[in-house]
Design an enzyme around this catalytic site. Structure first.
Site, PDB file in Angstrom:
ATOM      1  N   ASN A 115       0.829  -1.208   0.000  1.00 16.24           N
ATOM      2  CA  ASN A 115       0.000   0.000   0.000  1.00 16.24           C
ATOM      3  C   ASN A 115       0.863   1.257   0.000  1.00 16.24           C
ATOM      4  OD1 ASN A 115      -2.035   1.965   0.458  1.00 16.24           O
ATOM      5  ND2 ASN A 115      -3.310   0.444   1.464  1.00 16.24           N
ATOM      6  N   ASP A 116       1.416   1.598   1.132  1.00 16.97           N
ATOM      7  CA  ASP A 116       2.164   2.856   1.265  1.00 16.97           C
ATOM      8  C   ASP A 116       3.341   2.936   0.304  1.00 16.97           C
ATOM      9  OD1 ASP A 116       0.474   3.620   3.374  1.00 16.97           O
ATOM     10  OD2 ASP A 116       1.691   2.500   4.809  1.00 16.97           O
TER      11      ASP A 116
END
Length: 463
Positions: A389-390
């Site tokens: 994600n990040d």
């Protein structure tokens, strides 16, 4: 008993093996040999230490080794790869606790014999100070990684001043202990150090947790080195210095990869939890997300010339690495070039994704670090993100108000088509929404990572 010369030679060999072990661990292909070298070195070190002239009895030592061996074996057999980061944090805590206990025991022993001196007490002060911080700091890191409590930063007014005050107080009390032989001052500084370990780690958010694990690894090494000085054990000094320096260097490298200041990570941290994301905003934006079926993703991958797979913590949670290998082999059988892109802080500790892929026997020559593969995304037909994600959030490049701004990312958004496997629309570990999910070339494949990848592999084999 053995002669001092032979004893020193064995320690020297063990120290060299530890160095070779660290060298081997720097590369996935040599990691197994490095680990084996370190284990042989440790076996030699333990065997030699048992014959140290200062060892007067073996009863407690043997009992401790048997108990520790049983516990270690059970943990090794039962631990899942996704839980490796918290296991590492737990081990760090034990090193810190051991340093504190050894410091207290050594002082009491030498005080009763009337052999305490200022040099020894200085060593004991530093040993207890570093060990106590390592112990409680590692416990907090374990709790956050294990999700026993929220991973969000815990901040309050005057937090940094409180930490500074406690640090100064610990050193003042250390001076009182050293120059006045004041044991109560030693106990108080130890308690303050235990509290300091908590207050140093609680403001650090989930996105910085890999750096914290590496930092605590460094702390545990320095605590071990301090214990070596206390016990006059050269090998323990060497081992502690190796662990301490390598952990510090790794922490620096990771901060550089994240474009983060090491000091800012330690003093503040950032990132909330997935629960901290605004549900109303998430639901509203989710309406514009394109959802793809497994068959759609399989069709695009089967007809691609190059596919880049980006693994993240979601792969670890679902234990999907073996299914991903099946996907890779199915695509390769159709002439598709498949590569893996690894971000330095993907997962919950350094090298987390590399370890998982190695466990599934994914060839090392198709696994690339961020700086090696980032320029290939623009030529990739498909980027498949599984549980990351990040580390793929474009806001890190363009949105200055984002907590991730300035952090180097994998440029997955540059691929012609992007498929993202997620269980839900919840934000990542840092609690920051990901604009990649709403781009025109991105589609989300919802579901458990292992199940989705198994379906993808089956669909690819059928085409």
């Amino acid at each position: 008993m053995i002669s001092p010369d032979i004893f020193a030679f064995i320690y020297l060999v063990a120290g060299v093996l530890f160095t070779f072990g660290l060298k081997g661990l720097s590369n996935p292909e040599s990691a197994r040999n490095g680990n084996n070298a370190a284990m042989v070195g440790m076996a030699l070190a333990i065997a030699a230490t048992l014959f140290d002239p200062s060892v007067k009895g073996f009863g407690y030592i043997v009992a401790g080794m048997i108990a520790g061996g049983i516990v270690g074996t059970i943990i090794a057999l039962k631990i899942q790869m996704k839980a490796m980061p918290q296991l590492v944090a737990a081990f760090h805590s034990l090193v810190g606790l051991a340093a504190v206990v050894v410091a207290i025991g050594t002082y009491l022993s030498h005080h009763n014999q009337g052999t305490v001196n200022k040099l020894l007490m200085t060593e004991l002060f530093l040993e207890s100070f570093i060990g106590a911080i390592t112990f409680t700091g590692s416990v907090i890191a374990f709790g956050k990684l294990q999700e026993l409590f929220r991973s969000a930063p815990v901040a309050f007014g005057g937090q940094h001043m409180l930490n500074l005050a406690m640090g100064v107080a610990a050193f003042v009390l250390g001076g009182v202990f050293v120059f006045q032989d004041n044991f109560p001052a030693f106990l108080v500084l130890t308690v303050i150090s235990l509290v300091l370990g908590v207050t140093l780690i609680i403001p650090i958010g989930g996105a910085d947790m890999p750096v914290v694990v590496s930092m605590l690894n460094s702390y545990s090494g320095w605590a071990a080195a301090a214990t070596g000085f206390t016990l006059n054990n050269i090998l323990l000094i060497i081992t502690g210095a190796l662990v301490g320096s390598s952990g510090a260097i790794l922490s620096y490298i990771m901060c550089k990869a994240m474009n983060r200041s090491f000091i800012s990570v330690i003093l503040g941290g950032f990132g909330g939890t997935a629960e901290a994301a605004d549900p109303a905003m998430t639901n509203a934006r989710a309406k514009g997300v394109k959802e793809a079926a497994v068959e759609d993703a399989a069709f695009m991958m089967a007809n691609a010339s190059k596919v880049i797979i980006i693994p993240g913590y979601g792969m670890a949670v679902a234990q999907a690495q073996h299914a991903i290998k099946e996907m890779m082999e199915a695509m390769q059988s159709k002439g598709v070039t498949v590569k893996f892109a690894i971000h330095p802080v993907a997962g919950r500790m350094p090298g987390h994704m590399n370890v998982l892929l190695a466990e599934a026997d994914v060839p090392y020559d198709v696994v690339f670090e961020m700086e090696e593969i980032n320029n290939e995304f623009s030529t990739a037909d498909v980027a498949f993100i599984i549980g990351a994600n990040d580390v793929v959030n474009p806001d890190a490049k363009s949105v200055k108000t984002s907590p991730l701004y300035g952090m180097p990312i994998l440029d997955a958004y540059k691929a012609k088509v992007v498929f993202v496997n997620k269980r839900s629309m919840r934000a990542g570990y840092s609690g920051v929404d990901n604009s990649l999910f709403y781009m025109d070339n991105t589609s989300l494949v919802f579901g458990d990572a292992k199940s989705v990848c198994e379906k993808l592999a089956a669909s690819l084999h059928e085409r």
